[in-house]
Scaffold this motif. Structure first.
Motif, PDB file in Angstrom:
ATOM      1  N   SER A   6       0.827  -1.211   0.000  1.00 49.48           N
ATOM      2  CA  SER A   6       0.000   0.000   0.000  1.00 49.48           C
ATOM      3  C   SER A   6       0.856   1.253   0.000  1.00 49.48           C
ATOM      4  N   VAL A  10       0.964   4.029  -3.076  1.00 51.75           N
ATOM      5  CA  VAL A  10       0.696   5.457  -2.895  1.00 51.75           C
ATOM      6  C   VAL A  10       1.893   6.288  -3.356  1.00 51.75           C
ATOM      7  N   THR A  54      -4.688  11.680  -4.592  1.00 57.22           N
ATOM      8  CA  THR A  54      -3.664  10.797  -4.024  1.00 57.22           C
ATOM      9  C   THR A  54      -3.855  10.651  -2.524  1.00 57.22           C
ATOM     10  N   LEU A  57      -6.639   8.230  -2.029  1.00 53.97           N
ATOM     11  CA  LEU A  57      -6.192   6.852  -2.211  1.00 53.97           C
ATOM     12  C   LEU A  57      -5.467   6.348  -0.965  1.00 53.97           C
TER      13      LEU A  57
END
Length: 106
Positions: A6, A10, A54, A57
């Motif tokens: 993750s 990112v 972003t 996310l």
């Protein structure tokens, strides 16, 4: 998805989206193509929009892993500075390096 995956996702998305306003002439990648050049204000608007996307996310991935940690204004200020720093290669290419390559040698 694991926590490490993750984080890398990112970071990769942040690098790509931070430079996206400077490497294309379309509004938000799919909009109309602006001639001769997209104005700097449009690029800043795109940069801010991509930063929010972003952040969304990252926030979503953090929530899927577990409980989201509370953030203060310092977190958002540091995140904005990091996003602007990640955009520096695209900015340099668009406004500093590319401009020197296009000027005729006299």
């Amino acid at each position: 998805m694991s926590q490490a995956a993750s984080v890398w996702l990112v970071l990769v998305v942040a690098v790509m989206t931070a430079n996206l306003p400077f490497v294309n002439e379309r509004l938000f990648v799919v909009g109309p193509r602006l001639r001769p050049d997209k104005a700097f204000g449009w690029r800043l608007l795109e940069l801010a929009s991509y930063a929010v996307l972003t952040w969304g996310l990252g926030s979503g991935l953090e929530a899927s892993i577990g409980q989201r940690a509370p953030q203060g204004w310092e977190f958002y200020a540091a995140g904005a500075c990091l996003f602007i720093t990640l955009a520096s290669p695209g900015f340099v290419w668009r406004y500093l390096r590319r401009g020197k390559l296009e000027t005729p040698h006299g």
